[in-house]
Structures are given as C-alpha cells and as structure tokens.
Design an enzyme around this catalytic site. Structure first.
Site, PDB file in Angstrom:
ATOM      1  N   GLU A  58       0.830  -1.208   0.000  1.00 10.97           N
ATOM      2  CA  GLU A  58       0.000   0.000   0.000  1.00 10.97           C
ATOM      3  C   GLU A  58       0.866   1.260   0.000  1.00 10.97           C
ATOM      4  OE1 GLU A  58      -2.763   1.009   3.298  1.00 10.97           O
ATOM      5  OE2 GLU A  58      -4.375   0.518   1.915  1.00 10.97           O
ATOM      6  N   HIS A  70       6.461 -26.649   2.329  1.00  7.50           N
ATOM      7  CA  HIS A  70       5.609 -27.727   1.827  1.00  7.50           C
ATOM      8  C   HIS A  70       4.473 -27.188   0.966  1.00  7.50           C
ATOM      9  CE1 HIS A  70       7.803 -30.337   4.594  1.00  7.50           C
ATOM     10  NE2 HIS A  70       7.758 -29.293   5.414  1.00  7.50           N
ATOM     11  N   LYS A  94     -14.192   2.185  -2.197  1.00  9.84           N
ATOM     12  CA  LYS A  94     -15.042   2.613  -1.072  1.00  9.84           C
ATOM     13  C   LYS A  94     -16.265   3.357  -1.597  1.00  9.84           C
ATOM     14  CE  LYS A  94     -11.298   3.190   2.244  1.00  9.84           C
ATOM     15  NZ  LYS A  94     -10.537   4.130   3.050  1.00  9.84           N
TER      16      LYS A  94
HETATM   17  O1  LIG Z   1      -7.694   3.266  10.568  1.00  6.42           O
HETATM   18  P1  LIG Z   1      -8.705   3.475   9.510  1.00  6.42           P
HETATM   19  O2  LIG Z   1      -8.876   4.927   9.170  1.00  6.42           O
HETATM   20  O3  LIG Z   1     -10.006   2.821   9.852  1.00  6.42           O
HETATM   21  O4  LIG Z   1      -8.182   2.796   8.202  1.00  6.42           O
HETATM   22  C1  LIG Z   1      -8.064   1.422   8.047  1.00  6.42           C
HETATM   23  C2  LIG Z   1      -7.419   1.064   6.715  1.00  6.42           C
HETATM   24  O5  LIG Z   1      -8.312   1.320   5.665  1.00  6.42           O
HETATM   25  C3  LIG Z   1      -8.020   2.226   4.612  1.00  6.42           C
HETATM   26  O6  LIG Z   1      -8.854   1.935   3.527  1.00  6.42           O
HETATM   27  C4  LIG Z   1      -6.586   2.244   4.134  1.00  6.42           C
HETATM   28  O7  LIG Z   1      -6.434   1.674   2.854  1.00  6.42           O
HETATM   29  C5  LIG Z   1      -5.625   1.587   5.088  1.00  6.42           C
HETATM   30  O8  LIG Z   1      -4.374   2.208   4.932  1.00  6.42           O
HETATM   31  C6  LIG Z   1      -6.071   1.718   6.539  1.00  6.42           C
HETATM   32  O9  LIG Z   1      -5.126   1.118   7.382  1.00  6.42           O
END
Ligand SMILES: O=P(O)(O)OC[C@H]1O[C@H](O)[C@H](O)[C@@H](O)[C@@H]1O
Length: 417
Positions: free
Chosen positions: A267, A293, A406
């Site tokens: 990432e 394995h 998202k």
């Molecule tokens: O800690 P948060 O804001 O809930 O994020 C949780 C995760 O989700 C996001 O989509 C990012 O891609 C990650 O880098 C992050 O660690």
C-alpha cells in the site's frame, strides 16, 4: 539484535559503495520533510513517547477484570496488534479481531462472549472505515443491551486526536479514548496506542518493544555502510525489476507478521510515480517451515522473478528435545535433536537451496523472537519502506488507489436498499 546476511549476493558490497550517494540523498530528502505538517513521519517519534506508554499502563491496571479483548479495526488498525499479540501474549486475555464483515463469525463471537468480562476496542484513524463502523455498531448495541448504563466502561476508542466521527462520539459520551497522532498513518501506527493498548492487555513487554524500535532509529541514521534500513532498501531497489518480493518468516509466533508487512509494502509503494509510471513490487507472504511444503517448489523451479527476504531467529527462548522411540528408525536422525535445531536447519537449508536455484535471496537474522528484536524489526521495515518511497519517487504515506472501491461500495449499498 537484527542482522543482515547477504552471503548469496556477492555483488552487494560493491553496489552499496556505488549507491552510497543515492542512499544519502534519499535519507536527506526524507528527513528534510520531517517537520512539514502532513509528511506523516510521526512513526519515527513513537518509540520515544513514554507519556502515552504510562497512560496505557495506568488504563490497563485500572481494568484488571478484562478476560476477552475484542479489537474492531481493519488494515493498519488491526494487522500490527494481531501480529504482535500472537507473538507476545503472556496474560491469557483472549483476543478476537473483527477485521471483516462476515456475519457468521461475528454471531459466533457474540454468543461466546461474556459482556461483563469483555473490553471492546474500536480502532480507526479516520473513524470512517465502513467495516470498522459496521462492526462497532453491532458491538455497541450488544454492550448497551447487555450492560445498560455500564456499557461505557467496556468500550475504548483509538482514533485521530481531534477529528472524525469516533472522536466526536467519544467526546459526547465521555468514553475513554486514545490518540493516533496526526502525523502517523494506519500502516505505520503499530507502536502508537493502536498496538500498545492491546499489547498492554496481552501483558507484553512494551518497554523492550519500544527500546528495539529506538535501536532501529539509531541504525537508520548511521553511516550508510552501517545503516541497516538503507541497506535493505537498496536491496529492494536493486531488484525492483523483479515483480515479487517474498517475505518469509521462520517463526510460528510471528505467523501474522507477513500480513502486516504486505500492507506496509504494497500500500505504501504500489502507486504512480511523479511521471505517472506504475511503480511497485508485490510482497508475497510466506511462513517457514509450512510454506516449504507449499511454496518452495515454485521458489526453486518456477520463474526467477523474486527477491526473497528470510526472517530467521537465531536462538529460542526455550527449546524442546525430540525424544527417541523404538520402531521408528526412519526418524532416528531427529532423535536427541531439538525442535529449534530442526527449525534452524530447515531455514538454512531453504536459504541455500533458493540461492542455488538462482533466486535472489537475503536473510534478516533475529537474535530471538523477543519484544526487543521484533520492535527493532518492525521499525526497521517502516524505515525501509519510507526510504523506498524516496528512491522510487512515490508518496509512501497515502493510498489514493483504495478510494474508488469505497465509493462504489456505498453506491451499491444505496442502490440495493
Ligand atoms: O484506521 P482506519 O482509518 O479505519 O483505516 C483502516 C485502513 O483502511 C483504509 O482503507 C486504508 O487503505 C488503510 O491504509 C487503513 O489502514
């Protein structure tokens, strides 16, 4: 102790000399950003934060009743604590990770838990992650239903110090909340309260963990030829034409560490550079001896498209002798040896066999699977990633590529209602 071994890459010492100016420049440009707001280099300061450590200790001591610890979080808000707790749980507190949204395991967990003995820790830097909020809403309702007004004592929030919906909720309800510093991103947050709070309940030696991380900071700033993270960053840089970076750990206790590394590496570094080119290598998680394995056949005879890093402990905390048994002569070569001796022999054999096959491979030797050595290793890998961001011309601290998924998820949820 963390030690780099490059005996099967005989060209490396020369390459290190030749690239010293490039590495110096990468380090200089990274450190120059340190004071800029938004540079997200706060992970460098976490090992020095003794005040947060004290606060976490006090909170742990004030809550001796906890028997089950439910961590609701995903990605950088779960992978670090999961990796470390699996290695260093000394307390017997049972940990459960809600880093998914599959209903059946959530239902099973809710049925098994005693709410009166359960602490729920919701962890999210942004406070807006869908999976985390969904899990949180389910557990919040469960706590309120089971405990009435006492629910607040069973909930602890780890989130941004000022902004986001979880911070606002914590303030409105007077909930106990710990802060993930502004300048610390999720996948670099394992040594913030994201990792330290669950580990305090696991009874891990937090001092030693942070001491190891401080050692990594020291080596990162050392002259190039002694700077471990600059050296491993160069190894990855020199092999950036190989699409796969296998990260193979020879420790059952560290079995979740490769998953943490995958997020850190993929990432942070898999993105477009300043010219718009697609950059990055794919981290491949592997575990020894199990994957001998499963994957080693491919590593031996499949394409030579990998740089392999092997993480190998050099000594056990405790060992167990393998007893002999009559009638099992086929196993006589094991009689009297120890389990750790076998583990070490297997790691060494795989290391040599992979090198002999023509794969590019190096080893990182850990003196022991101890909090000190593992704290060092984690902070080392975060430095390595930050240096690679400089070398590859990408921002190692953002993740623009995950946003579309998202947005589409929300659109689907709305369309399907
Ligand atoms: O800690 P948060 O804001 O809930 O994020 C949780 C995760 O989700 C996001 O989509 C990012 O891609 C990650 O880098 C992050 O660690």
């Amino acid at each position: 102790m963390l030690r780099l071994d490059t005996r099967f890459l005989p060209d490396f010492p020369e390459a290190l000399k030749a690239h010293a100016p490039l590495l110096e420049e990468a380090r200089r440009s990274l450190l120059a950003k340190r004071k800029n707001p938004g540079s997200m280099l706060g992970f460098l300061d976490l090992p020095e934060d003794t005040e947060t450590l004290r606060e976490i200790r006090r909170y742990r001591e004030a809550n001796p009743w906890v028997e089950d610890f439910v961590l609701i979080g995903i990605g950088g808000s779960a992978l670090g604590p999961k990796a470390l707790e699996a290695a260093f749980n000394e307390s017997g507190v049972r940990f459960h990770y809600v880093d998914h949204v599959e209903p059946e395991p959530v239902i099973k967990l809710l049925r098994a838990l005693d709410p009166g003995k359960t602490l729920v820790n919701v962890v999210s830097k942004s406070g807006t992650t869908a999976e985390t909020l969904a899990g949180f809403l389910v557990f919040l309702d469960w706590l309120k239903g089971a405990l009435g007004e006492a629910w607040r004592r069973h909930l602890v929030v780890t989130t941004d110090p000022e902004t986001g919906p979880l911070r606002a909720l914590a303030a409105r309800e007077g909930l106990r909340a710990f802060a993930i510093p502004k300048e610390v991103g999720g996948r670099f947050s394992v040594l913030s309260p994201v990792g330290l709070l669950p580990l305090a309940f696991a009874g891990a030696d937090l001092e030693a963990l942070l001491m190891g991380a401080r050692k990594a900071n020291e080596t990162a700033l050392a002259p190039v030829e002694e700077s471990l993270p600059l050296k491993t960053a160069l190894l990855l840089h020199l092999h950036r034409h190989l699409p796969v970076h296998a990260f193979m750990v020879y420790s059952e206790r560290l079995k979740h560490l490769p998953e943490w590394f995958v997020q850190l590496h993929d990432e942070s570094l898999g993105k477009r550079d300043k010219e718009g080119n697609r950059v990055g290598t794919t981290a491949l998680p592997a575990l020894g001896p199990q994957d001998q394995h499963a994957q080693v056949q491919l590593f031996r005879e499949g394409p030579l498209d990998k740089l392999l890093a092997m993480v190998v402990p050099e000594s056990p905390l405790e060992d167990l002798r393998i007893p002999p048994a009559e009638g099992l002569e086929a196993a006589s070569y094991l009689f009297g040896k120890t389990l750790f001796g076998l583990l070490r022999a297997e790691a060494e054999a795989t290391y040599q066999a992979l090198a002999e096959a023509g794969q590019r491979v190096y080893a990182l030797y850990l003196s022991q699977v101890s909090p000190y050595a593992v704290g060092w290793l984690l902070q080392h890998l975060m430095w390595q990633t930050a240096f690679l961001g400089e070398l590859w011309g990408v921002n190692a601290f953002d993740q623009p590529g995950v946003e579309l998924g998202k947005r589409l998820t929300r659109a689907f949820l709305e369309a399907w209602k």
